[in-house]
Design a protein around this motif. Sequence first.
Motif, mmCIF file in Angstrom:
data_model
loop_
_atom_site.group_PDB
_atom_site.id
_atom_site.type_symbol
_atom_site.label_atom_id
_atom_site.label_comp_id
_atom_site.label_asym_id
_atom_site.label_seq_id
_atom_site.Cartn_x
_atom_site.Cartn_y
_atom_site.Cartn_z
ATOM 1 N N ASN A 188 0.915 -1.052 -0.178
ATOM 2 C CA ASN A 188 -0.102 -0.168 0.126
ATOM 3 C C ASN A 188 0.775 1.404 -0.029
ATOM 4 O O ASN A 188 0.429 2.056 -0.645
ATOM 5 C CB ASN A 188 -0.872 0.141 1.210
ATOM 6 N N LEU A 189 2.007 1.143 0.795
ATOM 7 C CA LEU A 189 2.811 2.393 0.788
ATOM 8 C C LEU A 189 3.589 2.581 -0.605
ATOM 9 O O LEU A 189 3.474 3.720 -1.130
ATOM 10 C CB LEU A 189 3.965 2.390 1.897
ATOM 11 N N HIS A 190 3.995 1.631 -1.328
ATOM 12 C CA HIS A 190 4.580 1.569 -2.688
ATOM 13 C C HIS A 190 3.478 2.225 -3.662
ATOM 14 O O HIS A 190 3.851 2.920 -4.488
ATOM 15 C CB HIS A 190 4.903 0.382 -3.051
ATOM 16 N N LEU A 191 2.176 1.742 -3.304
ATOM 17 C CA LEU A 191 1.210 2.340 -4.232
ATOM 18 C C LEU A 191 0.996 3.840 -3.793
ATOM 19 O O LEU A 191 0.907 4.657 -5.019
ATOM 20 C CB LEU A 191 -0.151 1.632 -3.901
ATOM 21 N N THR A 192 1.157 4.160 -2.812
ATOM 22 C CA THR A 192 1.219 5.719 -2.350
ATOM 23 C C THR A 192 2.220 6.329 -2.996
ATOM 24 O O THR A 192 2.074 7.450 -3.543
ATOM 25 C CB THR A 192 1.040 5.700 -0.962
ATOM 26 N N GLN A 193 3.408 6.029 -2.893
ATOM 27 C CA GLN A 193 4.418 6.432 -3.442
ATOM 28 C C GLN A 193 4.445 6.555 -5.102
ATOM 29 O O GLN A 193 4.717 7.779 -5.565
ATOM 30 C CB GLN A 193 5.678 5.638 -3.106
ATOM 31 N N LYS A 194 3.880 5.553 -5.711
ATOM 32 C CA LYS A 194 3.633 5.743 -7.287
ATOM 33 C C LYS A 194 2.362 7.010 -7.541
ATOM 34 O O LYS A 194 3.047 7.770 -8.472
ATOM 35 C CB LYS A 194 3.046 4.328 -7.455
ATOM 36 N N MET A 195 1.666 7.103 -6.787
ATOM 37 C CA MET A 195 0.587 8.027 -7.111
ATOM 38 C C MET A 195 1.292 9.383 -6.988
ATOM 39 O O MET A 195 1.199 10.201 -7.400
ATOM 40 C CB MET A 195 -0.579 7.723 -6.254
ATOM 41 N N LEU A 196 1.661 9.530 -5.829
ATOM 42 C CA LEU A 196 2.385 10.786 -5.193
ATOM 43 C C LEU A 196 3.560 11.280 -6.307
ATOM 44 O O LEU A 196 3.657 12.571 -6.528
ATOM 45 C CB LEU A 196 3.234 10.682 -3.678
ATOM 46 N N SER A 197 4.341 10.406 -6.873
ATOM 47 C CA SER A 197 5.217 10.560 -7.865
ATOM 48 C C SER A 197 4.522 10.975 -9.116
ATOM 49 O O SER A 197 5.158 11.996 -9.903
ATOM 50 C CB SER A 197 6.119 9.244 -8.151
ATOM 51 N N LYS A 198 3.513 10.693 -9.293
ATOM 52 C CA LYS A 198 2.839 10.982 -10.676
ATOM 53 C C LYS A 198 2.286 12.642 -10.566
ATOM 54 O O LYS A 198 2.227 13.334 -11.270
ATOM 55 C CB LYS A 198 1.684 10.245 -10.920
ATOM 56 N N SER A 199 1.885 12.570 -9.159
ATOM 57 C CA SER A 199 1.241 13.866 -8.910
ATOM 58 C C SER A 199 2.540 15.125 -8.812
ATOM 59 O O SER A 199 2.376 16.147 -9.505
ATOM 60 C CB SER A 199 0.725 14.070 -7.410
ATOM 61 N N LEU A 200 3.518 14.673 -8.441
ATOM 62 C CA LEU A 200 4.993 15.524 -8.499
ATOM 63 C C LEU A 200 5.220 15.812 -9.985
ATOM 64 O O LEU A 200 5.487 16.971 -10.196
ATOM 65 C CB LEU A 200 6.059 15.039 -7.775
ATOM 66 N N ASP A 201 5.033 14.849 -10.892
ATOM 67 C CA ASP A 201 5.476 15.186 -12.317
ATOM 68 C C ASP A 201 4.391 16.351 -12.734
ATOM 69 O O ASP A 201 4.947 17.059 -13.448
ATOM 70 C CB ASP A 201 5.213 13.933 -13.100
ATOM 71 N N ILE A 202 3.218 16.251 -12.416
ATOM 72 C CA ILE A 202 2.307 17.339 -12.943
ATOM 73 C C ILE A 202 2.788 18.629 -12.394
ATOM 74 O O ILE A 202 2.730 19.543 -13.077
ATOM 75 C CB ILE A 202 0.727 17.044 -12.597
ATOM 76 N N CYS A 203 3.133 18.865 -11.089
ATOM 77 C CA CYS A 203 3.637 20.055 -10.507
ATOM 78 C C CYS A 203 4.793 20.382 -11.199
ATOM 79 O O CYS A 203 4.894 21.800 -11.719
ATOM 80 C CB CYS A 203 4.039 19.847 -9.013
#
Length: 232
Positions: A188-203
């Motif tokens: 679950n934490l790795h899934l969270t990390q993946k989503m946050l990384s995609k959000s960071l790419d948008i930023c």
Amino acid sequence: YGAMGYKLFDTYFDESSTRQKDNQHQFSPSHLYLAKYLISQQESILFATFPNSVILKNKLDFYNRLYTNYGLKEIKTHYKSCPVTPDTVTLLGHKSAPLMIYFTMILEHSGFLNRLDDYETMFYQTTASIQIRDDLADAMADLINGTITLATVDFVKTIDYPELIHQPEKLEKAYKKYPRINEVALANLHLTQKMLSKSLDICEKYQDNMFELFISSKLLALAETLARKESA
């Protein structure tokens, strides 16, 4: 107004889910009317603040619909299954969908409405990742209340959940003995990390320093948590 109104609706959805378990609830029709009134006040303020918006009405309806549909999905799956899968996990972000209206108005007012799709994606991924962390922390409490999340869905398959739901002490004991707790938490934490990384790419795409700082801080804290769990 809006925060309190949606908090009341959250209580309504929660109690609607647990009602079948104990037939005791404190949420009355007057609370529902109060929630609707508070939200209507929030919407009135938005219309007064952005009188020239061409999308406010449609987007308010859209975000409210996302929020309501997810709440109903939680009710229907209570005691039965997890309302999301790793592939549909961003639906968790719909629990916070009404908040997106503020970012939408800022984008429209600033002339950046062409960024809206990306910002909606970022918003749902980020809020979903926060919800996953909350679900990991609240796993036992959620189990007792009949809420199955990504943190507990595999565990529930290994027990007689309809029976143990009425025996919280045995349920807690069984969960503590579950051998895959740390493995599931890491997934679950790795899934969270993946989503946050995609959000960071948008930023970074839009050079949005404010959100980049916020998401980067979340990723840093997450990396520390992962390091601790992986070394355990």
